[in-house]
Design a protein around this motif. Structure first.
Motif, PDB file in Angstrom:
ATOM      1  N   ALA A 127       0.837  -1.207   0.000  1.00  0.00           N
ATOM      2  CA  ALA A 127       0.000   0.000   0.000  1.00  0.00           C
ATOM      3  C   ALA A 127       0.870   1.255   0.000  1.00  0.00           C
ATOM      4  N   PHE A 128       1.957   1.212   0.762  1.00  0.00           N
ATOM      5  CA  PHE A 128       2.830   2.384   0.832  1.00  0.00           C
ATOM      6  C   PHE A 128       3.505   2.626  -0.521  1.00  0.00           C
ATOM      7  N   LYS A 129       3.960   1.554  -1.141  1.00  0.00           N
ATOM      8  CA  LYS A 129       4.610   1.704  -2.442  1.00  0.00           C
ATOM      9  C   LYS A 129       3.632   2.259  -3.478  1.00  0.00           C
ATOM     10  N   ALA A 130       2.413   1.770  -3.457  1.00  0.00           N
ATOM     11  CA  ALA A 130       1.409   2.283  -4.397  1.00  0.00           C
ATOM     12  C   ALA A 130       1.173   3.770  -4.180  1.00  0.00           C
ATOM     13  N   ALA A 131       1.144   4.173  -2.916  1.00  0.00           N
ATOM     14  CA  ALA A 131       0.943   5.596  -2.615  1.00  0.00           C
ATOM     15  C   ALA A 131       2.133   6.413  -3.118  1.00  0.00           C
ATOM     16  N   ALA A 132       3.344   5.916  -2.869  1.00  0.00           N
ATOM     17  CA  ALA A 132       4.541   6.658  -3.292  1.00  0.00           C
ATOM     18  C   ALA A 132       4.615   6.758  -4.814  1.00  0.00           C
ATOM     19  N   LEU A 133       4.188   5.713  -5.499  1.00  0.00           N
ATOM     20  CA  LEU A 133       4.173   5.751  -6.961  1.00  0.00           C
ATOM     21  C   LEU A 133       3.092   6.687  -7.484  1.00  0.00           C
ATOM     22  N   SER A 134       2.056   6.892  -6.700  1.00  0.00           N
ATOM     23  CA  SER A 134       0.917   7.688  -7.167  1.00  0.00           C
ATOM     24  C   SER A 134       1.173   9.185  -7.112  1.00  0.00           C
ATOM     25  N   VAL A 135       2.230   9.615  -6.428  1.00  0.00           N
ATOM     26  CA  VAL A 135       2.507  11.052  -6.332  1.00  0.00           C
ATOM     27  C   VAL A 135       2.876  11.559  -7.722  1.00  0.00           C
ATOM     28  N   PHE A 136       2.083  12.455  -8.251  1.00  0.00           N
ATOM     29  CA  PHE A 136       2.366  13.005  -9.574  1.00  0.00           C
ATOM     30  C   PHE A 136       3.322  14.177  -9.424  1.00  0.00           C
ATOM     31  N   GLY A 137       4.446  14.120 -10.113  1.00  0.00           N
ATOM     32  CA  GLY A 137       5.439  15.167  -9.944  1.00  0.00           C
ATOM     33  C   GLY A 137       6.198  14.959  -8.657  1.00  0.00           C
ATOM     34  N   SER A 138       6.324  16.021  -7.856  1.00  0.00           N
ATOM     35  CA  SER A 138       7.173  15.983  -6.667  1.00  0.00           C
ATOM     36  C   SER A 138       6.339  15.922  -5.396  1.00  0.00           C
ATOM     37  N   GLY A 139       6.850  15.196  -4.407  1.00  0.00           N
ATOM     38  CA  GLY A 139       6.148  15.134  -3.137  1.00  0.00           C
ATOM     39  C   GLY A 139       6.669  14.011  -2.273  1.00  0.00           C
ATOM     40  N   TYR A 140       5.815  13.574  -1.366  1.00  0.00           N
ATOM     41  CA  TYR A 140       6.188  12.578  -0.371  1.00  0.00           C
ATOM     42  C   TYR A 140       5.041  11.606  -0.150  1.00  0.00           C
ATOM     43  N   ALA A 141       5.398  10.390   0.259  1.00  0.00           N
ATOM     44  CA  ALA A 141       4.426   9.466   0.837  1.00  0.00           C
ATOM     45  C   ALA A 141       4.806   9.261   2.297  1.00  0.00           C
ATOM     46  N   TRP A 142       3.807   9.128   3.133  1.00  0.00           N
ATOM     47  CA  TRP A 142       4.022   9.098   4.580  1.00  0.00           C
ATOM     48  C   TRP A 142       3.225   7.979   5.235  1.00  0.00           C
ATOM     49  N   LEU A 143       3.795   7.404   6.266  1.00  0.00           N
ATOM     50  CA  LEU A 143       3.010   6.694   7.271  1.00  0.00           C
ATOM     51  C   LEU A 143       2.881   7.649   8.439  1.00  0.00           C
TER      52      LEU A 143
END
Ligand code: MN3
Length: 311
Positions: free
Chosen positions: A226-242
């Motif tokens: 789930a975390f990887k999917a979220a990190a891949l979903s960021v369009f352009g620049s940003g962060y994924a977080w728990l």
């Protein structure tokens, strides 16, 4: 709508909408948690999404700010922070002691707890050096510069307060503080959230946080997917977080550009920088491989310390 469902909508929305609207939806929902002013929020995101995804470009954003038709939406000077006690913690003292919340002006580049090459082969030394010495330093320099215009703000409030209550900052410096203060906060956390890889065991969550991840996501493997999917979903620049959200639950969220988790009052436990500058030298366009490698160098002890402090 409760906070959890809003958070879930953030994540779901970023998977299902067209590219052109993706940044705005994710960011707008995030800021709406504590901020009714969507005009400024949306314009912040749309301006930033036009910048190069692999460059911080704080100066460019500042220049755009000065010509923005939507800039005059908050109180401006004097500060509208009169009900916020200077230096008051946003989270508990115990949590803030572990996070970059307590940092104050003037800001300095924090030293790493490990050598630039210590995360090899997963994150390369050249990327680490440039990311820390150049990109992070640039955010700090820009933040210090813009704060010289507001000594009252600079001298009384912590970085955590400025970012949590960003909707109340003077309009002429608000965007620069969100971009550069957020850049300082997010990178400071990101470095502490990494640790040299262990050669003889898989890098997995520990302690109370390991149990909470099992309970919240079913298993560590489910969480990773789930975390990887979220990190891949960021369009352009940003962060994924728990993060730990105010209700006490764990949640995966994404933020655009240098937006932090603070406007949500969400305590960051784990975060990955998916700006291209974080991985392009080694992985080129392969964000997927970068995320897989990053899982080997997450500092789960640090994440668990934050989680325990929040209990
Ligand atoms: Mn970065």
């Amino acid at each position: 709508m409760n906070q959890l469902s809003t958070l879930l909508r953030i994540y779901t929305a970023s998977n299902s909408i067209t590219k052109g609207n993706q940044n705005n939806i994710s960011h707008t929902n995030l800021r709406n948690e504590t901020n009714n002013n969507t005009n400024n929020t949306t314009s912040t995101t749309s301006v930033q999404s036009n910048s190069m995804p692999n460059m911080p470009s704080p100066s460019t954003n500042n220049m755009t700010l000065s010509s923005s038709p939507n800039q005059n939406v908050f109180q401006g000077y004097p500060l509208d922070l009169s009900d916020i006690a200077p230096d008051a913690p946003v989270f508990s003292e115990a949590v803030e002691a572990l996070l970059p919340n307590r940092l104050k002006y003037p800001f300095f580049l924090p030293p790493l707890n490990y050598a630039y090459d210590a995360l090899e082969p997963f994150i390369d030394a050249k990327t680490m050096r440039i990311h820390h010495n150049k990109h992070h330093q640039k955010y700090i320099d820009e933040l210090n510069l813009v704060l010289t215009r507001y000594p009252e703000l600079a001298n009384n409030y912590t970085l955590g307060q400025m970012l949590t209550f960003a909707d109340r900052l003077p309009s002429d410096v608000q965007r620069a503080i969100i971009n550069n203060g957020g850049g300082h906060y997010n990178h400071s956390f990101f470095w502490d959230n990494l640790t040299p890889p262990s050669p003889d065991k898989e890098n997995e969550p520990v302690g109370e946080l390991a149990i909470a991840i099992e309970n919240g996501f079913g298993s560590f493997n489910n969480f990773k997917a789930a975390f990887k999917a979220a990190a891949l979903s960021v369009f352009g620049s940003g962060y994924a977080w728990l993060v730990k959200i105010p209700s006490g639950r764990l949640q995966i969220i994404t933020t655009q550009n240098q937006i932090t988790t603070l406007p949500l009052r969400a305590i960051p436990l784990v975060g990955i920088d998916v700006w291209e500058h974080a991985y392009y030298l080694k992985h080129q366009n392969e964000r997927d491989a970068y995320i897989d490698n990053w899982f080997n160098v997450i500092n789960w002890d640090y994440a668990n310390d934050i989680y325990k402090a929040s209990l």
